[in-house]
Design a protein around this motif. Structure first.
Motif, mmCIF file in Angstrom:
data_model
loop_
_atom_site.group_PDB
_atom_site.id
_atom_site.type_symbol
_atom_site.label_atom_id
_atom_site.label_comp_id
_atom_site.label_asym_id
_atom_site.label_seq_id
_atom_site.Cartn_x
_atom_site.Cartn_y
_atom_site.Cartn_z
ATOM 1 N N GLU A 59 0.479 -1.144 -0.156
ATOM 2 C CA GLU A 59 0.145 -0.364 0.261
ATOM 3 C C GLU A 59 1.064 0.922 -0.102
ATOM 4 O O GLU A 59 2.059 1.179 0.784
ATOM 5 C CB GLU A 59 -0.508 -0.110 1.037
ATOM 6 C CG GLU A 59 -2.280 -1.515 1.401
ATOM 7 C CD GLU A 59 -2.899 -0.627 1.943
ATOM 8 O OE1 GLU A 59 -4.272 -0.295 1.754
ATOM 9 O OE2 GLU A 59 -2.549 -1.183 3.276
ATOM 10 N N LEU A 60 -0.140 2.486 -0.852
ATOM 11 C CA LEU A 60 1.269 3.519 -0.843
ATOM 12 C C LEU A 60 0.106 4.585 -0.887
ATOM 13 O O LEU A 60 -1.240 4.345 -1.779
ATOM 14 C CB LEU A 60 1.502 3.561 -2.378
ATOM 15 C CG LEU A 60 2.131 5.295 -2.952
ATOM 16 C CD1 LEU A 60 3.455 5.010 -1.495
ATOM 17 C CD2 LEU A 60 2.611 4.802 -4.167
ATOM 18 N N ILE A 61 0.514 5.528 0.377
ATOM 19 C CA ILE A 61 -0.045 6.516 1.020
ATOM 20 C C ILE A 61 0.406 7.667 0.901
ATOM 21 O O ILE A 61 1.855 8.303 1.336
ATOM 22 C CB ILE A 61 -0.540 6.167 2.634
ATOM 23 C CG1 ILE A 61 -1.477 5.211 2.505
ATOM 24 C CG2 ILE A 61 -1.608 6.931 2.570
ATOM 25 C CD1 ILE A 61 -1.092 4.348 4.114
ATOM 26 N N VAL A 62 0.452 8.286 -0.141
ATOM 27 C CA VAL A 62 1.306 9.603 -0.033
ATOM 28 C C VAL A 62 0.441 10.907 0.626
ATOM 29 O O VAL A 62 -0.965 10.519 0.141
ATOM 30 C CB VAL A 62 1.234 10.159 -2.137
ATOM 31 C CG1 VAL A 62 1.885 10.994 -2.247
ATOM 32 C CG2 VAL A 62 1.461 8.260 -2.652
ATOM 33 N N LEU A 63 1.128 11.521 0.442
ATOM 34 C CA LEU A 63 -0.142 12.961 1.807
ATOM 35 C C LEU A 63 0.656 14.526 0.937
ATOM 36 O O LEU A 63 1.921 14.621 1.387
ATOM 37 C CB LEU A 63 0.327 13.064 3.498
ATOM 38 C CG LEU A 63 0.262 11.522 3.389
ATOM 39 C CD1 LEU A 63 0.784 10.611 5.558
ATOM 40 C CD2 LEU A 63 -1.095 10.673 3.779
ATOM 41 N N THR A 64 0.150 14.770 0.376
ATOM 42 C CA THR A 64 0.365 16.701 -0.496
ATOM 43 C C THR A 64 0.074 17.938 0.167
ATOM 44 O O THR A 64 -1.069 17.440 1.536
ATOM 45 C CB THR A 64 -0.040 16.660 -1.259
ATOM 46 O OG1 THR A 64 -1.160 16.719 -1.483
ATOM 47 C CG2 THR A 64 0.732 15.185 -2.444
ATOM 48 N N ASP A 65 0.619 18.545 -0.128
ATOM 49 C CA ASP A 65 0.007 19.770 1.059
ATOM 50 C C ASP A 65 -0.606 20.512 0.169
ATOM 51 O O ASP A 65 -1.715 20.803 1.417
ATOM 52 C CB ASP A 65 1.750 20.862 0.813
ATOM 53 C CG ASP A 65 1.912 20.740 -0.581
ATOM 54 O OD1 ASP A 65 1.039 20.125 -1.898
ATOM 55 O OD2 ASP A 65 2.775 22.143 -1.154
ATOM 56 N N MET A 66 -0.943 20.862 -0.857
ATOM 57 C CA MET A 66 -2.981 21.284 -1.498
ATOM 58 C C MET A 66 -3.387 20.747 -2.243
ATOM 59 O O MET A 66 -2.757 20.665 -3.197
ATOM 60 C CB MET A 66 -2.662 22.202 -0.630
ATOM 61 C CG MET A 66 -1.728 23.255 -2.078
ATOM 62 S SD MET A 66 -1.148 25.091 -2.273
ATOM 63 C CE MET A 66 -0.381 25.046 -3.231
ATOM 64 N N PHE A 67 -5.294 20.342 -2.717
ATOM 65 C CA PHE A 67 -5.299 20.338 -3.674
ATOM 66 C C PHE A 67 -5.062 21.057 -4.743
ATOM 67 O O PHE A 67 -5.396 22.309 -4.698
ATOM 68 C CB PHE A 67 -6.762 19.700 -2.838
ATOM 69 C CG PHE A 67 -8.043 18.805 -4.372
ATOM 70 C CD1 PHE A 67 -7.654 17.700 -4.598
ATOM 71 C CD2 PHE A 67 -8.555 19.719 -4.907
ATOM 72 C CE1 PHE A 67 -8.770 17.357 -4.910
ATOM 73 C CE2 PHE A 67 -9.340 19.309 -5.870
ATOM 74 C CZ PHE A 67 -9.357 18.097 -6.394
ATOM 75 N N GLY A 68 -5.305 21.104 -5.615
ATOM 76 C CA GLY A 68 -5.125 21.634 -7.043
ATOM 77 C C GLY A 68 -3.764 22.073 -7.357
ATOM 78 O O GLY A 68 -3.727 22.850 -7.973
ATOM 79 N N GLY A 69 -2.797 21.819 -6.271
ATOM 80 C CA GLY A 69 -1.132 22.133 -6.538
ATOM 81 C C GLY A 69 -0.671 20.998 -7.476
ATOM 82 O O GLY A 69 -1.603 19.857 -8.130
ATOM 83 N N SER A 70 0.576 21.826 -7.755
ATOM 84 C CA SER A 70 1.108 20.722 -9.493
ATOM 85 C C SER A 70 1.765 19.491 -8.990
ATOM 86 O O SER A 70 1.526 18.495 -9.159
ATOM 87 C CB SER A 70 2.618 21.183 -9.359
ATOM 88 O OG SER A 70 2.904 22.039 -8.599
ATOM 89 N N VAL A 71 1.638 19.146 -7.437
ATOM 90 C CA VAL A 71 2.532 18.550 -6.246
ATOM 91 C C VAL A 71 1.111 17.147 -6.502
ATOM 92 O O VAL A 71 1.327 16.114 -6.836
ATOM 93 C CB VAL A 71 2.854 17.979 -5.587
ATOM 94 C CG1 VAL A 71 3.355 17.407 -4.732
ATOM 95 C CG2 VAL A 71 3.880 19.957 -5.373
#
Lengths: 141, 88
Positions: A59-71
């Motif tokens: 399982e890979l759980i990716v956590l990003t800083d903001m929805f809509g951002g390029s990352v």
């Protein structure tokens, strides 16, 4: 096996992981991606390598800083991959809750955390005013 | 159902690290455990939930549990908040 990846603009990922370790101690199985820190950073290649480094049986759980951002947008391309979970807009309480409950069923862990995540955001002036009003009411009883 | 009250004794209350310790301790038990302060309640196994109680030093909290190990769970958590050292 679960692997967490924190991916964000600048040094946010390393910073929030540092804070998490201060609270929970040594934690394994969490990687960071500090996007666009280096001039030659290639978001598409970095995200592809990150995702492909994990077997689909894990399982890979990716956590990003903001929805809509390029990352987050780049990681969105992999939605639908088996055992792949993407969460946008993390903060320290959310990260803390997810990692502390990493042994639970992944979907339940994520949905349970996000359901209560709003409580971690507080306008403290208003909360303090409510606290004082409640204390005054109690004193009158 | 078994429950008791406890008073937070560490200097900063149930702030981040003590809250994480509290949740970790709660997870050792199979019982459903609830911790309350005033009219707010939280799952004792949730760090996020515990933090939102804003339980400062001197706060009285209620710990209640329901399940096979409810008495042991409540006793362990009450002892923890009564004796936990400040980490800051």
């Amino acid at each position: 096996m679960k692997k967490f990846v924190i991916a964000a603009h600048g040094h946010f990922a390393d910073g929030i992981l540092s804070s998490l370790r201060m609270i929970l101690g040594t934690i394994d199985g969490i990687e960071t991606m500090n996007a666009f820190v280096d001039e030659d950073f290639d978001i598409a290649a970095s995200v592809r390598d990150c995702v492909q480094s994990v077997k689909e049986s894990d399982e890979l759980i990716v956590l990003t800083d903001m929805f809509g951002g390029s990352v987050n947008n780049e990681f969105m391309r992999y939605i639908g991959r088996r055992n792949y979970h993407l969460i946008a807009g993390i903060n320290l309480p959310i990260l803390l809750e997810l990692v502390a409950n990493r042994d639970a069923d992944t979907k339940d862990m994520i949905e349970g955390t996000l359901c209560s995540a709003g409580d971690s955001l507080q306008y403290c002036n208003a909360a303090f005013a409510r606290f004082r009003a409640d204390a005054a009411d109690d004193a009158q009883l | 159902m078994y429950g008791r009250t406890a008073t937070i004794t560490n200097a900063e209350g149930l702030h981040a690290r003590p809250a994480a310790q509290f949740a970790k301790c709660a997870k050792q038990f199979t019982s459903k455990i609830t911790v309350s302060k005033g009219d707010r309640s939280a799952d004792a196994k949730s760090v996020l939930g515990i933090l939102t109680l804003a339980a400062n030093r001197g706060s009285e909290i209620s710990i209640s549990a329901e399940g096979e190990d409810e008495e042991k769970a409540v006793a362990a958590l009450a002892d923890l908040v009564s004796g936990v050292e400040s980490a800051e």
